[in-house]
Design a protein around this motif. Structure first.
Motif, PDB file in Angstrom:
ATOM      1  N   THR A 130     -59.805 -33.940 -58.965  1.00  0.00           N
ATOM      2  CA  THR A 130     -58.854 -33.979 -57.857  1.00  0.00           C
ATOM      3  C   THR A 130     -59.578 -33.829 -56.529  1.00  0.00           C
ATOM      4  OG1 THR A 130     -57.211 -32.935 -59.276  1.00  0.00           O
ATOM      5  CG2 THR A 130     -56.809 -32.835 -56.897  1.00  0.00           C
ATOM      6  N   SER A 131     -59.204 -34.656 -55.546  1.00  0.00           N
ATOM      7  CA  SER A 131     -59.770 -34.538 -54.199  1.00  0.00           C
ATOM      8  C   SER A 131     -59.182 -33.308 -53.526  1.00  0.00           C
ATOM      9  CB  SER A 131     -59.434 -35.765 -53.350  1.00  0.00           C
ATOM     10  OG  SER A 131     -60.032 -36.907 -53.879  1.00  0.00           O
ATOM     11  N   VAL A 132     -60.050 -32.364 -53.148  1.00  0.00           N
ATOM     12  CA  VAL A 132     -59.579 -31.173 -52.442  1.00  0.00           C
ATOM     13  C   VAL A 132     -59.870 -31.269 -50.949  1.00  0.00           C
ATOM     14  CG1 VAL A 132     -59.709 -29.649 -54.442  1.00  0.00           C
ATOM     15  CG2 VAL A 132     -61.712 -29.904 -52.974  1.00  0.00           C
ATOM     16  N   TYR A 133     -60.719 -32.238 -50.572  1.00  0.00           N
ATOM     17  CA  TYR A 133     -61.037 -32.455 -49.158  1.00  0.00           C
ATOM     18  C   TYR A 133     -61.503 -33.891 -48.993  1.00  0.00           C
ATOM     19  CZ  TYR A 133     -63.396 -32.122 -44.641  1.00  0.00           C
ATOM     20  OH  TYR A 133     -63.782 -32.316 -43.336  1.00  0.00           O
ATOM     21  N   VAL A 134     -60.986 -34.577 -47.967  1.00  0.00           N
ATOM     22  CA  VAL A 134     -61.389 -35.957 -47.672  1.00  0.00           C
ATOM     23  C   VAL A 134     -61.533 -36.093 -46.160  1.00  0.00           C
ATOM     24  CG1 VAL A 134     -60.795 -38.408 -47.872  1.00  0.00           C
ATOM     25  CG2 VAL A 134     -60.108 -36.817 -49.679  1.00  0.00           C
ATOM     26  N   GLU A 135     -62.621 -36.741 -45.739  1.00  0.00           N
ATOM     27  CA  GLU A 135     -62.828 -37.011 -44.317  1.00  0.00           C
ATOM     28  C   GLU A 135     -63.457 -38.386 -44.148  1.00  0.00           C
ATOM     29  OE1 GLU A 135     -65.606 -33.995 -42.937  1.00  0.00           O
ATOM     30  OE2 GLU A 135     -67.270 -35.373 -43.157  1.00  0.00           O
ATOM     31  N   THR A 136     -63.396 -38.917 -42.941  1.00  0.00           N
ATOM     32  CA  THR A 136     -64.058 -40.179 -42.618  1.00  0.00           C
ATOM     33  C   THR A 136     -65.020 -39.951 -41.460  1.00  0.00           C
ATOM     34  OG1 THR A 136     -62.273 -40.844 -41.129  1.00  0.00           O
ATOM     35  CG2 THR A 136     -62.150 -41.632 -43.404  1.00  0.00           C
ATOM     36  N   GLN A 137     -66.051 -40.782 -41.427  1.00  0.00           N
ATOM     37  CA  GLN A 137     -67.020 -40.746 -40.337  1.00  0.00           C
ATOM     38  C   GLN A 137     -67.522 -42.159 -40.087  1.00  0.00           C
ATOM     39  OE1 GLN A 137     -69.942 -37.696 -39.964  1.00  0.00           O
ATOM     40  NE2 GLN A 137     -68.841 -36.257 -41.276  1.00  0.00           N
ATOM     41  N   THR A 138     -68.061 -42.382 -38.887  1.00  0.00           N
ATOM     42  CA  THR A 138     -68.636 -43.680 -38.540  1.00  0.00           C
ATOM     43  C   THR A 138     -69.996 -43.449 -37.882  1.00  0.00           C
ATOM     44  OG1 THR A 138     -66.389 -44.454 -38.127  1.00  0.00           O
ATOM     45  CG2 THR A 138     -68.151 -45.910 -37.434  1.00  0.00           C
ATOM     46  N   PRO A 139     -70.998 -43.087 -38.682  1.00  0.00           N
ATOM     47  CA  PRO A 139     -72.326 -42.879 -38.109  1.00  0.00           C
ATOM     48  C   PRO A 139     -73.017 -44.212 -37.809  1.00  0.00           C
ATOM     49  CG  PRO A 139     -72.444 -42.630 -40.468  1.00  0.00           C
ATOM     50  CD  PRO A 139     -70.987 -42.842 -40.119  1.00  0.00           C
ATOM     51  N   THR A 140     -74.031 -44.155 -36.963  1.00  0.00           N
ATOM     52  CA  THR A 140     -74.868 -45.319 -36.684  1.00  0.00           C
ATOM     53  C   THR A 140     -76.202 -45.114 -37.382  1.00  0.00           C
ATOM     54  OG1 THR A 140     -73.798 -45.687 -34.554  1.00  0.00           O
ATOM     55  CG2 THR A 140     -75.965 -46.682 -34.860  1.00  0.00           C
TER      56      THR A 140
END
Length: 126
Positions: free
Chosen positions: A57-67
Motif C-alpha cells: 500500500t502507498s503510504v506516501y506519494v509525491e512528484t518532482q521535476t528535477p533537471t
C-alpha cells in the motif's frame, strides 16, 4: 540570567541533535528509450513509499521535476516534493518494511514510462 540563557542554549542544541531527518537523498541516471542519457533536461518523477512489500500500500506519494546534469544525473530529496497523498513524517520505519517506487518520464511530463521499486534499508548517517 546568564546561567538560564546558557542552559536554554544547551537544551536547544541537544533537542535539535535528536531530530530524525525528514528527507531521503535520491539520485538516478536517466536514459531515454534508446538508452541515451537525458542530459540537462527536466524530467518528471513520481515517488511512492510502499508499506510491507513491492506491491504494498502507498503510504506516501509525491512528484518532482528535477533537471538532469550533463551526465544525465537527477538528484532529489524524497520528502521535499509536491505531496500527492500521505505524510512523510507519518512513516514509521521501525514498524514494517518499506519500499521506494520511482516512476520517471524522461520528457518531463507525467506519463511515467520508467518504473523501479527497491526496499529501503537503513545505514549510518551523521
Amino acid at each position: 540570567m546568564k546561567k538560564s540563557f546558557t542552559l536554554l542554549m544547551i537544551m536547544a542544541f541537544t533537542v535539535s541533535g535528536l531530530a530524525q531527518p525528514q528527507k531521503i537523498s535520491y539520485q538516478a541516471v536517466i536514459r531515454n528509450s534508446s538508452g541515451q542519457l537525458v542530459s540537462n533536461h527536466a524530467v518528471g518523477m513520481r515517488i511512492s513509499i510502499l508499506q510491507g512489500s513491492v506491491a504494498g500500500t502507498s503510504v506516501y506519494v509525491e512528484t518532482q521535476t528535477p533537471t538532469t546534469n550533463t551526465n544525465g544525473l537527477a538528484t532529489i530529496e524524497i520528502g521535499g516534493g509536491t505531496i500527492v497523498s500521505g505524510t512523510f513524517a507519518g512513516i514509521n520505519g521501525a514498524s514494517d518494511a518499506y519500499f521506494i517506487k520511482t516512476e520517471t518520464e524522461p520528457s518531463g511530463g507525467t506519463s511515467y514510462t520508467i518504473t523501479g521499486t527497491r526496499q529501503i534499508v537503513s545505514g549510518p548517517y551523521a
